[in-house]
Design an enzyme around this catalytic site. Structure first.
Site, PDB file in Angstrom:
ATOM      1  CB  CYS A   1      57.897  24.556  45.905  1.00 33.31           C
ATOM      2  SG  CYS A   1      56.256  24.523  46.672  1.00 33.31           S
TER       3      CYS A   1
ATOM      4  CG  LEU B   1      71.091  11.940  41.897  1.00 27.41           C
ATOM      5  CD1 LEU B   1      72.168  10.876  42.125  1.00 27.41           C
ATOM      6  CD2 LEU B   1      71.778  13.286  41.598  1.00 27.41           C
TER       7      LEU B   1
HETATM    8  N1  LIG Z   1      52.213  23.518  47.018  1.00 23.34           N
HETATM    9  C1  LIG Z   1      53.077  22.840  47.753  1.00 23.34           C
HETATM   10  O1  LIG Z   1      53.397  21.697  47.450  1.00 23.34           O
HETATM   11  C2  LIG Z   1      53.700  23.455  48.974  1.00 23.34           C
HETATM   12  C3  LIG Z   1      54.416  22.648  49.866  1.00 23.34           C
HETATM   13  C4  LIG Z   1      55.055  23.232  50.956  1.00 23.34           C
HETATM   14  C5  LIG Z   1      54.974  24.595  51.151  1.00 23.34           C
HETATM   15  N2  LIG Z   1      54.265  25.375  50.268  1.00 23.34           N
HETATM   16  C6  LIG Z   1      54.164  26.806  50.537  1.00 23.34           C
HETATM   17  O2  LIG Z   1      52.827  27.015  50.987  1.00 23.34           O
HETATM   18  C7  LIG Z   1      52.351  28.286  50.561  1.00 23.34           C
HETATM   19  C8  LIG Z   1      51.075  28.103  49.754  1.00 23.34           C
HETATM   20  O3  LIG Z   1      51.413  27.412  48.593  1.00 23.34           O
HETATM   21  P1  LIG Z   1      50.271  26.820  47.634  1.00 23.34           P
HETATM   22  O4  LIG Z   1      50.978  25.998  46.627  1.00 23.34           O
HETATM   23  O5  LIG Z   1      49.210  26.206  48.442  1.00 23.34           O
HETATM   24  O6  LIG Z   1      49.711  28.158  46.966  1.00 23.34           O
HETATM   25  P2  LIG Z   1      48.286  28.398  46.253  1.00 23.34           P
HETATM   26  O7  LIG Z   1      48.443  29.595  45.422  1.00 23.34           O
HETATM   27  O8  LIG Z   1      47.802  27.110  45.680  1.00 23.34           O
HETATM   28  O9  LIG Z   1      47.312  28.729  47.490  1.00 23.34           O
HETATM   29  C9  LIG Z   1      47.338  29.919  48.201  1.00 23.34           C
HETATM   30  C10 LIG Z   1      45.906  30.252  48.583  1.00 23.34           C
HETATM   31  O10 LIG Z   1      45.884  31.374  49.480  1.00 23.34           O
HETATM   32  C11 LIG Z   1      44.734  32.138  49.186  1.00 23.34           C
HETATM   33  N3  LIG Z   1      44.863  33.469  49.804  1.00 23.34           N
HETATM   34  C12 LIG Z   1      45.620  34.520  49.396  1.00 23.34           C
HETATM   35  N4  LIG Z   1      45.477  35.540  50.254  1.00 23.34           N
HETATM   36  C13 LIG Z   1      44.636  35.133  51.234  1.00 23.34           C
HETATM   37  C14 LIG Z   1      44.120  35.743  52.413  1.00 23.34           C
HETATM   38  N5  LIG Z   1      44.464  36.964  52.781  1.00 23.34           N
HETATM   39  N6  LIG Z   1      43.277  35.024  53.176  1.00 23.34           N
HETATM   40  C15 LIG Z   1      42.902  33.774  52.834  1.00 23.34           C
HETATM   41  N7  LIG Z   1      43.372  33.141  51.732  1.00 23.34           N
HETATM   42  C16 LIG Z   1      44.227  33.818  50.947  1.00 23.34           C
HETATM   43  C17 LIG Z   1      44.658  32.117  47.668  1.00 23.34           C
HETATM   44  O11 LIG Z   1      43.376  32.476  47.196  1.00 23.34           O
HETATM   45  C18 LIG Z   1      45.048  30.667  47.382  1.00 23.34           C
HETATM   46  O12 LIG Z   1      43.904  29.826  47.313  1.00 23.34           O
HETATM   47  C19 LIG Z   1      53.514  28.924  49.799  1.00 23.34           C
HETATM   48  O13 LIG Z   1      54.285  29.685  50.701  1.00 23.34           O
HETATM   49  C20 LIG Z   1      54.318  27.714  49.337  1.00 23.34           C
HETATM   50  O14 LIG Z   1      55.670  28.032  49.093  1.00 23.34           O
HETATM   51  C21 LIG Z   1      53.609  24.833  49.203  1.00 23.34           C
HETATM   52  O1  LIG Z   2      65.126  13.836  40.063  1.00 20.75           O
HETATM   53  C1  LIG Z   2      64.300  14.733  39.882  1.00 20.75           C
HETATM   54  C2  LIG Z   2      63.277  15.039  40.800  1.00 20.75           C
HETATM   55  C3  LIG Z   2      62.402  16.075  40.520  1.00 20.75           C
HETATM   56  N1  LIG Z   2      62.519  16.790  39.369  1.00 20.75           N
HETATM   57  C4  LIG Z   2      61.591  17.906  39.108  1.00 20.75           C
HETATM   58  O2  LIG Z   2      61.621  18.775  40.222  1.00 20.75           O
HETATM   59  C5  LIG Z   2      60.374  19.438  40.359  1.00 20.75           C
HETATM   60  C6  LIG Z   2      59.884  19.374  41.791  1.00 20.75           C
HETATM   61  O3  LIG Z   2      59.555  18.057  42.116  1.00 20.75           O
HETATM   62  P1  LIG Z   2      59.097  17.662  43.599  1.00 20.75           P
HETATM   63  O4  LIG Z   2      60.102  18.159  44.557  1.00 20.75           O
HETATM   64  O5  LIG Z   2      58.793  16.219  43.601  1.00 20.75           O
HETATM   65  O6  LIG Z   2      57.723  18.463  43.691  1.00 20.75           O
HETATM   66  P2  LIG Z   2      57.093  19.567  44.623  1.00 20.75           P
HETATM   67  O7  LIG Z   2      55.697  19.124  44.860  1.00 20.75           O
HETATM   68  O8  LIG Z   2      57.368  20.905  44.030  1.00 20.75           O
HETATM   69  O9  LIG Z   2      57.834  19.470  46.051  1.00 20.75           O
HETATM   70  C7  LIG Z   2      58.947  20.273  46.413  1.00 20.75           C
HETATM   71  O10 LIG Z   2      58.519  21.549  46.863  1.00 20.75           O
HETATM   72  C8  LIG Z   2      57.579  21.503  47.963  1.00 20.75           C
HETATM   73  C9  LIG Z   2      57.146  22.930  48.248  1.00 20.75           C
HETATM   74  O11 LIG Z   2      58.100  23.639  48.987  1.00 20.75           O
HETATM   75  C10 LIG Z   2      58.249  20.833  49.153  1.00 20.75           C
HETATM   76  O12 LIG Z   2      57.336  20.805  50.251  1.00 20.75           O
HETATM   77  C11 LIG Z   2      58.704  19.433  48.774  1.00 20.75           C
HETATM   78  O13 LIG Z   2      59.376  18.831  49.876  1.00 20.75           O
HETATM   79  C12 LIG Z   2      59.638  19.543  47.568  1.00 20.75           C
HETATM   80  O14 LIG Z   2      60.015  18.236  47.130  1.00 20.75           O
HETATM   81  C13 LIG Z   2      59.436  18.793  39.340  1.00 20.75           C
HETATM   82  O15 LIG Z   2      59.348  19.641  38.203  1.00 20.75           O
HETATM   83  C14 LIG Z   2      60.140  17.496  38.969  1.00 20.75           C
HETATM   84  O16 LIG Z   2      59.866  17.080  37.652  1.00 20.75           O
HETATM   85  C15 LIG Z   2      63.522  16.492  38.460  1.00 20.75           C
HETATM   86  O17 LIG Z   2      63.639  17.144  37.419  1.00 20.75           O
HETATM   87  N2  LIG Z   2      64.388  15.466  38.739  1.00 20.75           N
END
Ligand SMILES: NC(=O)c1ccc[n+]([C@@H]2O[C@H](COP(=O)([O-])OP(=O)(O)OC[C@H]3O[C@@H](n4cnc5c(N)ncnc54)[C@H](O)[C@@H]3O)[C@@H](O)[C@H]2O)c1
Ligand SMILES: O=c1ccn([C@@H]2O[C@H](COP(=O)(O)OP(=O)(O)O[C@H]3O[C@H](CO)[C@@H](O)[C@H](O)[C@H]3O)[C@@H](O)[C@H]2O)c(=O)[nH]1
Length: 431
Positions: free
Chosen positions: A258, A248
């Site tokens: 994400c 909030l």
């Molecule tokens: N970043 C987060 O906090 C987070 C959290 C939860 C879920 N996710 C999900 O996880 C997925 C990955 O997110 P990210 O943030 O790590 O993305 P990212 O872009 O940092 O990483 C993706 C990686 O995949 C690689 N890649 C692409 N095609 C490939 C292939 N064919 N074989 C092997 N590697 C390949 C890319 O080179 C890159 O390094 C997304 O679906 C995202 O929504 C991300």
């Molecule tokens: O009260 C708040 C809380 C967060 N944010 C913003 O919201 C964004 C996302 O923040 P946060 O959710 O902490 O970061 P992420 O690492 O993107 O994580 C989200 O996205 C990930 C990828 O899907 C999920 O795995 C996580 O559970 C989910 O929290 C950032 O720009 C924050 O600054 C606000 O503006 N107000």
């Protein structure tokens, strides 16, 4: 257990290193040679607290290795898919080309009995489609969405607050339990369900978080027209345990790799399945969020007497949140770029994200440190709440700038203390 992780970005690199530290033998695969070179040398290719230590430790024990050659997954029984699912360039939906390519690339190397585990965030229905490609090899698919937050990714992976298994067999549940045995404590909730529910749990969680942030930012808009204080409002409603104070924090809004793309992909998928109206509110959530960036720009113009043209504006923060170097859909960077587009003389700085921001927007000017960033500023925008910005001393900072005017885009400064030190203070939704 022997396991591979396909895709070593923000999610996959942490997952691979965390699995190795839990005692598994892990090979991480990525198509990006620079990333693999760095990881193979035990160096983190991006900023994530705790990751360098895990990489070094597991590099030394040989539990963890990295390669660009997907054939090296042969003989590893579990294969996590953690490749990107960005927003499509031609629309709001998710671009599944990386997931499809990762699965296609994996197929020739699968053995009967292997378990492919999807971790990427995908539109509902994706796992069902991928299973039809994987099952003919004798391998099986599970969908195991990931909930880690950047900045806390190591802890969230090693001590997840819940585990969700979208599965078609008890064997898949047993294998996943073995994978996570060390990560599960006696009270880690574990939800065993079908593919569609597992995919939707992830989408719904991020939609809810985004909605919560936009709700409080909508209240900030109302507060701006009534003289109310949204931070006090958030504290007050947050005491209700049914609402809770987390997520909030009103300000310049959410960004990152994400929440923004996930709500757009959800709305697009809902339309495809004829349920667009069910989540039509997500378009409003998105619109409220983007209006907050505009509000910051409008405040800059207002404090500078109507125009930012050729005025020295300092933007503190470029990452989408503190403790990250991630600039994907970052509100801070967007504000800096838009102000630059208006002709402002923008100087930006961030403790970790300058290199990424410079690569994406070489037209911007970047300082080499906070002091250089502040020098000569006619207006300072706090856009990412890094501790070093929250902890700025208003009196000494006033001496560094040309004109003591601050726009607190994250509502983290104490207005009274800053005003007492001679600053013009403007927050978002607070008087
Ligand atoms: N970043 C987060 O906090 C987070 C959290 C939860 C879920 N996710 C999900 O996880 C997925 C990955 O997110 P990210 O943030 O790590 O993305 P990212 O872009 O940092 O990483 C993706 C990686 O995949 C690689 N890649 C692409 N095609 C490939 C292939 N064919 N074989 C092997 N590697 C390949 C890319 O080179 C890159 O390094 C997304 O679906 C995202 O929504 C991300
Ligand atoms: O009260 C708040 C809380 C967060 N944010 C913003 O919201 C964004 C996302 O923040 P946060 O959710 O902490 O970061 P992420 O690492 O993107 O994580 C989200 O996205 C990930 C990828 O899907 C999920 O795995 C996580 O559970 C989910 O929290 C950032 O720009 C924050 O600054 C606000 O503006 N107000």
């Amino acid at each position: 257990m022997k396991m591979s992780v396909i895709g070593c970005g923000y999610l996959g690199a942490v997952h691979a290193a965390a699995m190795a530290s839990l005692g598994h033998e892990v090979v991480g695969i990525d198509v990006d040679p620079a990333k693999i070179e760095s990881l193979a040398a035990g160096k983190a290719p991006f900023y994530e607290p705790g990751l360098p230590e895990l990489l070094t430790e597991n590099h030394e024990t040989g539990q963890l290795r990295f390669s660009t050659d997907v054939s090296e997954v042969k003989g590893y029984g579990i294969h996590f898919i953690g490749v990107g699912t960005p927003q499509r360039r031609d629309g709001a939906g998710a671009d599944l080309t990386y997931v499809d390519a990762a699965v296609e690339g994996l197929l020739p190397h699968l053995s009967p009995g292997d378990l492919v585990v999807g971790k990427s965030t995908v539109p509902v229905g994706t796992a069902e489609r991928l299973a039809t490609l994987i099952e003919p090899t004798g391998a099986e698919l599970a969908w195991n969405p990931e909930f880690l937050r950047e900045g806390f990714a190591v802890k969230d992976t090693i001590e997840p607050d819940r585990l969700v298994y979208g599965v078609r067999s008890q064997r898949a549940v047993d294998l996943l339990d073995e994978v996570y045995a060390q990560a599960m404590s006696h009270d880690t909730p574990r939800i065993v369900t079908d593919y569609a529910t597992a995919e939707l749990v992830k989408t719904a969680a991020n939609a809810f978080l985004a909605t919560k942030i936009s709700f409080i930012n909508a209240m900030a808009e109302i507060a701006e027209s009534t003289g109310a204080d949204v931070t006090q409002l958030a504290d007050a409603i947050g005491h209700d345990v049914r609402i809770g104070r987390k997520f909030l924090n009103a300000g310049v809004g959410f960004g990152g790799g994400c929440l923004p793309k996930d709500i757009r992909a959800f709305a697009a998928r809902a339309e495809e399945i004829g349920r667009g109206e069910s989540v039509a509110f997500l378009k409003e959530v998105d619109a409220i969020n983007l209006r907050r960036r505009q509000r910051v720009i409008d405040l800059v113009k207002e404090v500078l007497g109507g125009s930012a043209y050729q005025r020295r504006v300092t933007v503190l923060g470029l990452a989408f949140k503190p403790d990250s170097d991630d600039i994907r859909d970052s509100p801070a960077l967007d504000v800096a770029v838009q102000l630059h587009g208006l002709g402002a003389d923008v100087v930006a700085w961030d403790p970790q994200a300058v290199d990424n921001a410079r690569a994406a927007h070489p037209q911007l000017a970047f300082a080499s440190g906070i002091d250089e960033a502040l020098e000569g500023a006619e207006a300072v925008v706090l856009a990412t709440e890094w501790p070093q910005f929250r902890d700025l001393d208003p009196a000494s900072t006033a001496a560094q700038v040309a004109s003591p005017v601050v726009i607190d885009g994250r509502n983290v400064l104490d207005p009274e203390a800053w005003r007492a030190a001679g600053w013009t203070y403007r927050g978002l939704g607070r008087p």
